[in-house]
Design a protein around this motif. Structure first.
Motif, PDB file in Angstrom:
ATOM      1  N   TYR A  73    -117.848  -9.567 -33.197  1.00 30.05           N
ATOM      2  CA  TYR A  73    -119.020  -8.903 -33.789  1.00 30.05           C
ATOM      3  C   TYR A  73    -118.628  -7.574 -34.436  1.00 30.05           C
ATOM      4  CZ  TYR A  73    -123.566  -6.538 -33.980  1.00 30.05           C
ATOM      5  OH  TYR A  73    -124.677  -5.840 -34.402  1.00 30.05           O
ATOM      6  N   GLU A  74    -117.835  -6.787 -33.729  1.00 25.73           N
ATOM      7  CA  GLU A  74    -117.425  -5.487 -34.265  1.00 25.73           C
ATOM      8  C   GLU A  74    -116.472  -5.653 -35.445  1.00 25.73           C
ATOM      9  OE1 GLU A  74    -118.643  -2.624 -33.549  1.00 25.73           O
ATOM     10  OE2 GLU A  74    -119.901  -3.328 -31.890  1.00 25.73           O
ATOM     11  N   LEU A  75    -115.556  -6.612 -35.369  1.00 26.45           N
ATOM     12  CA  LEU A  75    -114.628  -6.837 -36.472  1.00 26.45           C
ATOM     13  C   LEU A  75    -115.361  -7.279 -37.738  1.00 26.45           C
ATOM     14  CD1 LEU A  75    -111.607  -8.617 -34.715  1.00 26.45           C
ATOM     15  CD2 LEU A  75    -111.654  -6.327 -35.713  1.00 26.45           C
ATOM     16  N   VAL A  76    -116.359  -8.129 -37.573  1.00 22.79           N
ATOM     17  CA  VAL A  76    -117.141  -8.582 -38.729  1.00 22.79           C
ATOM     18  C   VAL A  76    -117.824  -7.394 -39.412  1.00 22.79           C
ATOM     19  CG1 VAL A  76    -119.267  -9.814 -39.365  1.00 22.79           C
ATOM     20  CG2 VAL A  76    -117.495 -10.965 -38.027  1.00 22.79           C
ATOM     21  N   GLN A  77    -118.384  -6.492 -38.622  1.00 25.09           N
ATOM     22  CA  GLN A  77    -119.041  -5.323 -39.205  1.00 25.09           C
ATOM     23  C   GLN A  77    -118.032  -4.390 -39.878  1.00 25.09           C
ATOM     24  OE1 GLN A  77    -122.847  -3.921 -37.017  1.00 25.09           O
ATOM     25  NE2 GLN A  77    -121.399  -4.428 -35.397  1.00 25.09           N
ATOM     26  N   LEU A  78    -116.833  -4.270 -39.302  1.00 27.96           N
ATOM     27  CA  LEU A  78    -115.817  -3.409 -39.902  1.00 27.96           C
ATOM     28  C   LEU A  78    -115.309  -3.971 -41.228  1.00 27.96           C
ATOM     29  CD1 LEU A  78    -113.672  -2.389 -36.783  1.00 27.96           C
ATOM     30  CD2 LEU A  78    -115.054  -0.863 -38.206  1.00 27.96           C
ATOM     31  N   ILE A  79    -115.158  -5.293 -41.303  1.00 30.67           N
ATOM     32  CA  ILE A  79    -114.557  -5.907 -42.487  1.00 30.67           C
ATOM     33  C   ILE A  79    -115.595  -6.192 -43.571  1.00 30.67           C
ATOM     34  CG2 ILE A  79    -113.282  -7.921 -43.332  1.00 30.67           C
ATOM     35  CD1 ILE A  79    -112.042  -8.139 -40.525  1.00 30.67           C
ATOM     36  N   TRP A  80    -116.719  -6.774 -43.193  1.00 34.27           N
ATOM     37  CA  TRP A  80    -117.703  -7.209 -44.195  1.00 34.27           C
ATOM     38  C   TRP A  80    -118.961  -6.343 -44.242  1.00 34.27           C
ATOM     39  CZ3 TRP A  80    -114.994 -11.115 -41.453  1.00 34.27           C
ATOM     40  CH2 TRP A  80    -114.183 -11.931 -42.243  1.00 34.27           C
ATOM     41  N   GLY A  81    -119.101  -5.387 -43.351  1.00 33.43           N
ATOM     42  CA  GLY A  81    -120.254  -4.514 -43.375  1.00 33.43           C
ATOM     43  C   GLY A  81    -121.350  -4.953 -42.418  1.00 33.43           C
ATOM     44  N   ARG A  82    -122.343  -4.090 -42.285  1.00 36.05           N
ATOM     45  CA  ARG A  82    -123.430  -4.340 -41.332  1.00 36.05           C
ATOM     46  C   ARG A  82    -124.610  -5.104 -41.935  1.00 36.05           C
ATOM     47  NH1 ARG A  82    -122.890  -1.095 -36.760  1.00 36.05           N
ATOM     48  NH2 ARG A  82    -121.196   0.442 -36.901  1.00 36.05           N
ATOM     49  N   THR A  83    -124.642  -5.257 -43.238  1.00 33.37           N
ATOM     50  CA  THR A  83    -125.751  -5.951 -43.890  1.00 33.37           C
ATOM     51  C   THR A  83    -125.333  -7.367 -44.268  1.00 33.37           C
ATOM     52  OG1 THR A  83    -125.090  -5.054 -46.038  1.00 33.37           O
ATOM     53  CG2 THR A  83    -126.716  -3.806 -44.774  1.00 33.37           C
ATOM     54  N   ALA A  84    -126.322  -8.162 -44.618  1.00 33.60           N
ATOM     55  CA  ALA A  84    -126.057  -9.550 -45.000  1.00 33.60           C
ATOM     56  C   ALA A  84    -125.296  -9.607 -46.317  1.00 33.60           C
ATOM     57  CB  ALA A  84    -127.377 -10.316 -45.119  1.00 33.60           C
ATOM     58  N   VAL A  85    -124.415 -10.598 -46.440  1.00 31.98           N
ATOM     59  CA  VAL A  85    -123.674 -10.815 -47.683  1.00 31.98           C
ATOM     60  C   VAL A  85    -124.308 -11.977 -48.444  1.00 31.98           C
ATOM     61  CG1 VAL A  85    -121.526  -9.925 -46.717  1.00 31.98           C
ATOM     62  CG2 VAL A  85    -122.019 -12.370 -46.539  1.00 31.98           C
ATOM     63  N   GLU A  86    -124.092 -12.004 -49.724  1.00 29.84           N
ATOM     64  CA  GLU A  86    -124.673 -13.062 -50.556  1.00 29.84           C
ATOM     65  C   GLU A  86    -123.716 -14.247 -50.606  1.00 29.84           C
ATOM     66  OE1 GLU A  86    -126.565 -13.709 -55.034  1.00 29.84           O
ATOM     67  OE2 GLU A  86    -125.802 -11.750 -54.420  1.00 29.84           O
ATOM     68  N   PHE A  87    -124.078 -15.301 -49.912  1.00 34.41           N
ATOM     69  CA  PHE A  87    -123.250 -16.508 -49.824  1.00 34.41           C
ATOM     70  C   PHE A  87    -124.087 -17.704 -50.285  1.00 34.41           C
ATOM     71  CE2 PHE A  87    -120.694 -19.403 -46.719  1.00 34.41           C
ATOM     72  CZ  PHE A  87    -120.084 -19.993 -47.803  1.00 34.41           C
ATOM     73  N   PRO A  88    -124.247 -17.870 -51.594  1.00 36.24           N
ATOM     74  CA  PRO A  88    -125.084 -18.968 -52.092  1.00 36.24           C
ATOM     75  C   PRO A  88    -124.369 -20.306 -52.006  1.00 36.24           C
ATOM     76  CG  PRO A  88    -124.112 -17.797 -53.934  1.00 36.24           C
ATOM     77  CD  PRO A  88    -123.689 -17.057 -52.684  1.00 36.24           C
ATOM     78  N   PRO A  89    -125.099 -21.395 -51.919  1.00 30.96           N
ATOM     79  CA  PRO A  89    -124.474 -22.723 -51.937  1.00 30.96           C
ATOM     80  C   PRO A  89    -123.937 -23.031 -53.330  1.00 30.96           C
ATOM     81  CG  PRO A  89    -126.861 -22.920 -51.992  1.00 30.96           C
ATOM     82  CD  PRO A  89    -126.553 -21.466 -51.781  1.00 30.96           C
TER      83      PRO A  89
END
Length: 344
Positions: free
Chosen positions: A105-121
């Motif tokens: 959980y902490e690594l994800v926030q450090l690498i990709w940030g605390r907000t949602a990313v845009e991952f469209p299909p």
């Protein structure tokens, strides 16, 4: 009628996503006896790996590569950490996987940030799988893909016409989940690999005398289970939302699925996933309070009951706790689960 069909399909698609998640957890528990508290974190890793790889090589290659990377992370974790505490029992296993979930959980926030990313299909999945057309005169009709505009328009105000599209992403999710169920069943029951895996849990000494490396078998099983979670993450992340809280959103529900279906039962996990998905989806769709439901059945309520804040709650408001109520009932009346063979 179209409301029932679409709600049922939405419930099935959500339930099959839960199965994609719980199948890996069920596989790990049934083969290794390990309850992996970090399983939802591997699901989140799959979503973020898929998001990053999609930007580099496209969605379809990432759908294959991201689960392999997540499975590789699972193999490394089992080899370096989980294997060392496995001999001490379930409590150390729970603690070390619980700690891993916080690290991820902490690594994800450090690498990709605390907000949602845009991952469209991908472009091919952004359309409509089929359109359900409910005509008050002609009845119900299914049109594959998006329905033409003229089919969803009428000049007669007396005619009731409703067009309800079903997203292609949900249809793809359902297809992958069913293929996963069939593949796992085929692997575990019809192949030599499946027989070795099942025998390694119950008769490890015998399996070792036949020349098989039992720790390596367990390592590969753990990697396969986490890889399945990664596959669910790529599909679920692109269909719904990819954010740091996505693991916590489904983490507790998949444990409900595993316990309700029966600890270690793949068919039970499938049945429980579908039931929970359908029940929760229909509950969200009904915006009626308990008071209004009671009145519709002709019950006369006192002023104290009418003003009761609990009875004013709508069915959709209590929908999030329904899986846990279902879990309590299962534990009371059938502790082994729906299709389980051993106590949880």
């Amino acid at each position: 009628m179209e409301f029932f069909i679409i709600s049922m399909l939405n419930g099935l698609s959500y339930g099959l996503l839960l199965f994609m998640l719980s199948s890996g957890l069920t596989l790990i528990f049934s083969m290794m006896g390990v309850l992996n508290f970090a399983h939802a974190s591997f699901y989140m890793m799959g979503a973020y790996f898929g998001f990053t790889l999609t930007g580099l090589i496209g969605f379809w290659p990432s759908l294959l590569i991201a689960p392999i990377l997540v499975g590789g992370c699972g193999v490394i974790f089992e080899r370096l950490t989980l294997r060392k505490v496995h001999k001490f029992g379930h409590v150390p296993e729970l603690l070390v996987t619980f700690g891993l979930s916080y690290i991820v959980y902490e690594l994800v926030q450090l690498i990709w940030g605390r907000t949602a990313v845009e991952f469209p299909p991908p472009e091919s999945l952004r359309g409509t799988a089929f359109t359900l057309i409910n005509h008050s005169i002609n009845g119900l009709q299914v049109v594959w893909g998006a329905a033409p505009a003229e089919m969803c328009q009428t000049a007669d105000s007396a005619v009731r016409l409703i067009c309800t599209p079903f997203p292609a992403t949900r249809g793809f999710m359902m297809l992958v989940a069913l293929l996963m169920l069939f593949s796992l069943w085929l692997l575990l029951t019809k192949t030599r690999i499946g027989l070795v895996i099942q025998a390694a849990l119950t008769h490890p000494e015998t399996v070792e005398t036949l020349g098989h490396n039992v720790p390596r078998v367990f390592m590969l099983v753990f990697g396969a289970g986490t890889g399945l979670a990664g596959l669910a993450g790529v599909i679920g992340g692109s269909t719904f939302v990819t954010e740091p809280a996505m693991a916590a959103t489904v983490g507790s529900v998949i444990f409900v699925v595993v316990v309700v279906g029966g600890m270690g039962s793949l068919s039970g996990a499938f049945l429980a996933s579908v039931l929970i998905g359908v029940i929760q989806t229909f509950a969200i769709a009904f915006d009626y309070s308990f008071i209004s439901v009671a009145k519709s059945f002709g019950f006369t309520l006192s002023d104290a009951l009418v003003n009761n804040s609990v009875l004013k709650l709508t069915v959709s408001q209590v929908a999030p706790i329904l899986p846990y109520l279902f879990l309590v009932l299962i534990l009371i009346f059938r502790p082994k689960g729906l299709l389980g063979t051993r106590e949880g």
